[in-house]
Design a protein around this motif. Sequence first.
Motif, PDB file in Angstrom:
ATOM      1  N   ASP A  61       0.866  -1.135  -0.168  1.00  0.00           N
ATOM      2  CA  ASP A  61       0.022   0.018  -0.134  1.00  0.00           C
ATOM      3  C   ASP A  61       0.970   1.380  -0.142  1.00  0.00           C
ATOM      4  O   ASP A  61       0.631   2.215  -0.735  1.00  0.00           O
ATOM      5  CB  ASP A  61      -0.950   0.050   1.171  1.00  0.00           C
ATOM      6  N   ALA A  62       1.918   1.255   0.870  1.00  0.00           N
ATOM      7  CA  ALA A  62       2.744   2.520   0.803  1.00  0.00           C
ATOM      8  C   ALA A  62       3.489   2.607  -0.447  1.00  0.00           C
ATOM      9  O   ALA A  62       3.816   3.740  -0.906  1.00  0.00           O
ATOM     10  CB  ALA A  62       3.800   2.221   2.004  1.00  0.00           C
ATOM     11  N   THR A  63       3.769   1.521  -1.172  1.00  0.00           N
ATOM     12  CA  THR A  63       4.450   1.640  -2.497  1.00  0.00           C
ATOM     13  C   THR A  63       3.445   2.216  -3.462  1.00  0.00           C
ATOM     14  O   THR A  63       3.836   3.002  -4.281  1.00  0.00           O
ATOM     15  CB  THR A  63       5.014   0.085  -2.893  1.00  0.00           C
ATOM     16  N   ALA A  64       2.361   1.599  -3.464  1.00  0.00           N
ATOM     17  CA  ALA A  64       1.336   2.303  -4.342  1.00  0.00           C
ATOM     18  C   ALA A  64       1.173   3.826  -4.330  1.00  0.00           C
ATOM     19  O   ALA A  64       1.314   4.600  -5.233  1.00  0.00           O
ATOM     20  CB  ALA A  64      -0.084   1.641  -4.229  1.00  0.00           C
ATOM     21  N   GLU A  65       1.150   4.213  -3.011  1.00  0.00           N
ATOM     22  CA  GLU A  65       0.951   5.713  -2.590  1.00  0.00           C
ATOM     23  C   GLU A  65       2.278   6.262  -3.083  1.00  0.00           C
ATOM     24  O   GLU A  65       2.304   7.496  -3.727  1.00  0.00           O
ATOM     25  CB  GLU A  65       0.851   5.767  -1.141  1.00  0.00           C
TER      26      GLU A  65
ATOM     27  N   LEU B 269       4.321   5.571  -5.517  1.00  0.00           N
ATOM     28  CA  LEU B 269       4.100   5.734  -6.846  1.00  0.00           C
ATOM     29  C   LEU B 269       3.134   6.840  -7.446  1.00  0.00           C
ATOM     30  O   LEU B 269       3.620   7.692  -8.572  1.00  0.00           O
ATOM     31  CB  LEU B 269       3.909   4.449  -7.665  1.00  0.00           C
ATOM     32  N   ALA B 270       1.972   6.924  -6.727  1.00  0.00           N
ATOM     33  CA  ALA B 270       1.093   7.913  -7.120  1.00  0.00           C
ATOM     34  C   ALA B 270       1.506   9.205  -6.979  1.00  0.00           C
ATOM     35  O   ALA B 270       1.323  10.356  -7.660  1.00  0.00           O
ATOM     36  CB  ALA B 270      -0.187   7.608  -6.614  1.00  0.00           C
ATOM     37  N   GLU B 271       2.194   9.489  -5.493  1.00  0.00           N
ATOM     38  CA  GLU B 271       2.894  10.819  -5.332  1.00  0.00           C
ATOM     39  C   GLU B 271       4.150  11.124  -5.755  1.00  0.00           C
ATOM     40  O   GLU B 271       4.763  12.097  -5.643  1.00  0.00           O
ATOM     41  CB  GLU B 271       2.777  10.882  -3.887  1.00  0.00           C
ATOM     42  N   ARG B 272       4.741  10.025  -6.470  1.00  0.00           N
ATOM     43  CA  ARG B 272       6.242  10.418  -6.910  1.00  0.00           C
ATOM     44  C   ARG B 272       7.170  10.421  -5.636  1.00  0.00           C
ATOM     45  O   ARG B 272       8.157  11.378  -5.787  1.00  0.00           O
ATOM     46  CB  ARG B 272       6.447  11.326  -8.125  1.00  0.00           C
ATOM     47  N   ASP B 273       6.912   9.787  -4.609  1.00  0.00           N
ATOM     48  CA  ASP B 273       7.682   9.990  -3.279  1.00  0.00           C
ATOM     49  C   ASP B 273       8.728   9.094  -3.106  1.00  0.00           C
ATOM     50  O   ASP B 273       8.342   8.041  -2.666  1.00  0.00           O
ATOM     51  CB  ASP B 273       6.290  10.070  -2.270  1.00  0.00           C
ATOM     52  N   ALA B 274       9.773   9.048  -3.410  1.00  0.00           N
ATOM     53  CA  ALA B 274      11.035   8.151  -3.397  1.00  0.00           C
ATOM     54  C   ALA B 274      11.163   7.806  -1.922  1.00  0.00           C
ATOM     55  O   ALA B 274      11.381   6.765  -1.815  1.00  0.00           O
ATOM     56  CB  ALA B 274      12.278   8.659  -4.044  1.00  0.00           C
ATOM     57  N   ALA B 275      11.112   8.893  -0.846  1.00  0.00           N
ATOM     58  CA  ALA B 275      11.372   8.779   0.520  1.00  0.00           C
ATOM     59  C   ALA B 275      10.436   7.719   1.035  1.00  0.00           C
ATOM     60  O   ALA B 275      10.606   6.834   1.841  1.00  0.00           O
ATOM     61  CB  ALA B 275      11.415   9.924   1.074  1.00  0.00           C
TER      62      ALA B 275
ATOM     63  N   ARG C  67      11.348   4.220  -0.151  1.00  0.00           N
ATOM     64  CA  ARG C  67      12.598   3.780   0.413  1.00  0.00           C
ATOM     65  C   ARG C  67      12.061   3.009   1.796  1.00  0.00           C
ATOM     66  O   ARG C  67      12.607   2.239   2.373  1.00  0.00           O
ATOM     67  CB  ARG C  67      13.571   4.772   0.455  1.00  0.00           C
ATOM     68  N   THR C  68      11.090   3.840   2.464  1.00  0.00           N
ATOM     69  CA  THR C  68      10.823   3.484   3.909  1.00  0.00           C
ATOM     70  C   THR C  68       9.964   2.129   3.773  1.00  0.00           C
ATOM     71  O   THR C  68      10.280   1.398   4.549  1.00  0.00           O
ATOM     72  CB  THR C  68       9.795   4.574   4.305  1.00  0.00           C
ATOM     73  N   ALA C  69       9.089   1.968   2.832  1.00  0.00           N
ATOM     74  CA  ALA C  69       8.430   0.717   2.443  1.00  0.00           C
ATOM     75  C   ALA C  69       9.538  -0.503   2.166  1.00  0.00           C
ATOM     76  O   ALA C  69       9.413  -1.664   2.818  1.00  0.00           O
ATOM     77  CB  ALA C  69       7.497   0.733   1.283  1.00  0.00           C
ATOM     78  N   ARG C  70      10.556  -0.195   1.433  1.00  0.00           N
ATOM     79  CA  ARG C  70      11.578  -1.191   1.197  1.00  0.00           C
ATOM     80  C   ARG C  70      12.133  -1.671   2.466  1.00  0.00           C
ATOM     81  O   ARG C  70      12.493  -2.837   2.742  1.00  0.00           O
ATOM     82  CB  ARG C  70      12.752  -0.634   0.202  1.00  0.00           C
TER      83      ARG C  70
ATOM     84  N   VAL D 219      11.299   2.562  -6.003  1.00  0.00           N
ATOM     85  CA  VAL D 219      12.278   3.401  -5.673  1.00  0.00           C
ATOM     86  C   VAL D 219      13.124   4.123  -7.034  1.00  0.00           C
ATOM     87  O   VAL D 219      13.201   5.246  -7.325  1.00  0.00           O
ATOM     88  CB  VAL D 219      13.358   3.023  -4.475  1.00  0.00           C
ATOM     89  N   THR D 220      13.976   3.334  -7.691  1.00  0.00           N
ATOM     90  CA  THR D 220      14.535   3.382  -8.915  1.00  0.00           C
ATOM     91  C   THR D 220      13.753   4.303  -9.974  1.00  0.00           C
ATOM     92  O   THR D 220      14.066   5.089 -10.447  1.00  0.00           O
ATOM     93  CB  THR D 220      15.195   2.299  -9.390  1.00  0.00           C
ATOM     94  N   LEU D 221      12.436   3.613 -10.055  1.00  0.00           N
ATOM     95  CA  LEU D 221      11.572   4.307 -11.131  1.00  0.00           C
ATOM     96  C   LEU D 221      11.262   5.875 -10.717  1.00  0.00           C
ATOM     97  O   LEU D 221      11.341   6.728 -11.526  1.00  0.00           O
ATOM     98  CB  LEU D 221      10.167   3.646 -11.098  1.00  0.00           C
ATOM     99  N   ILE D 222      10.890   5.947  -9.352  1.00  0.00           N
ATOM    100  CA  ILE D 222      10.709   7.609  -9.040  1.00  0.00           C
ATOM    101  C   ILE D 222      11.922   8.222  -9.349  1.00  0.00           C
ATOM    102  O   ILE D 222      11.876   9.449  -9.765  1.00  0.00           O
ATOM    103  CB  ILE D 222       9.930   7.336  -7.649  1.00  0.00           C
ATOM    104  N   GLU D 223      13.063   7.781  -8.646  1.00  0.00           N
ATOM    105  CA  GLU D 223      14.338   8.554  -8.683  1.00  0.00           C
ATOM    106  C   GLU D 223      14.662   8.933  -9.993  1.00  0.00           C
ATOM    107  O   GLU D 223      15.370   9.884 -10.313  1.00  0.00           O
ATOM    108  CB  GLU D 223      15.263   7.863  -7.974  1.00  0.00           C
ATOM    109  N   ASP D 224      14.432   7.782 -11.141  1.00  0.00           N
ATOM    110  CA  ASP D 224      14.844   8.305 -12.405  1.00  0.00           C
ATOM    111  C   ASP D 224      13.850   8.960 -13.224  1.00  0.00           C
ATOM    112  O   ASP D 224      14.147   9.341 -14.509  1.00  0.00           O
ATOM    113  CB  ASP D 224      15.077   6.929 -13.021  1.00  0.00           C
TER     114      ASP D 224
END
Length: 382
Positions: free
Chosen positions: A202-206, A208-214, A217-220, A283-288
């Motif tokens: 769920d956190a990863t989906a959020e 991706l939607a918000e483009r929030d890499a941090a 990373r926390t979810a990871r 994470v990489t997707l958002i950062e790139d």
Amino acid sequence: MVAAGRRGADAGPSTVARWWDRLVAALRDRVRRVRTIGGLALQAGLAAALSWLVAHSLLQVSQPVFAPISAVSTLAASVGQRLRRTVELIIGVTVGVLIGDLLLLVIGTGWWQLALIVVLAIVVALFLVGSAAVVIQAGATAVLIATLSPAVRDLEIPRFVDALVGGGVALLVTAVLLPLNPLRVLNRAARPALDLLATQLDATAEALAERDAALARTARGELRQSAGRLKAFVEATQGAREASTLSPVYWHQRHGPVGRYAQAAEPIDRAMRNSGTLIRRSVTLIEDGEPVPESLPTAVADLAEAVRLLKRQFAVGAEPNRAREQALRAVRTAGHAYRDGVGFSGAVVVAQVRTTVSDLLVASGLSQEDANHLVRRLFGDV
């Protein structure tokens, strides 16, 4: 100066709140721990009392100290290993008695004889079985034989009796008198692992939607805590199988909910690892700065809901049809995201959604071949 004072005043309540949250979390953890092992404590108490009564009152062992010790030792084994622990207990006692008696006849008693008897008992136990429990019992019994035999006559028979009574009573308590509900054991062990997976997806989906890499990373980082929870789940599956095999009360669950639940441990482990790859690539997707079609975070959120439904349907012993439907919805949505256009890391995220869904379908009871076919069809490959 005033601003600094105000910041200090603001920090005080914040620090107190953090300490309070930690205290509450610690208390909850300890309450959860007591609830988890409370049944084991009751089993151990009942087995210790009954084994003492059987050895003392029925078999006329004057000081049946080792019967309750054997019972508690058997119950202290990992859930799912108690039958094996009873056998190991008896083997260890046998080795210790035989080595102790034979050497005492030849070399007598003394400090160096004690050392030699213990060394040989442990070496023989390692050679025969190699189990730590057998080694401990063989060494301990050898010590008793070498030190007490000169003063206590016929110690060997009571030691055998104690081991048999203790292990037997422990199994009787586990299987008949106070059996643990195997489905409840599985639910308690699986819930933390599945909750962790669903929450981080769920956190990863959020993220991706918000483009929030941090946030990604926390979810990871949070998902890396899954190893201990998965280990507890795997051990619980062994215990549930043992309980449903030994206890007549739960025989009917062997090939039903418990059997299905126990077989899910391995594919859920794979789903955890594949989800870890999904989150790392997010994470990489958002950062790139890769494109994120609206359907991509939706697919990950659908995957999280599938995990949640699987947990709920397993908990009540129901056929996980709704979880399968939700997982396939995630595949379908991931297919839309792929066709809408994703970059390299986005394509990896889509692939991991497919792979994780396949794992969840296998966990729900489908064969690997059927799961793969459904994933390909819903994604649009066939």
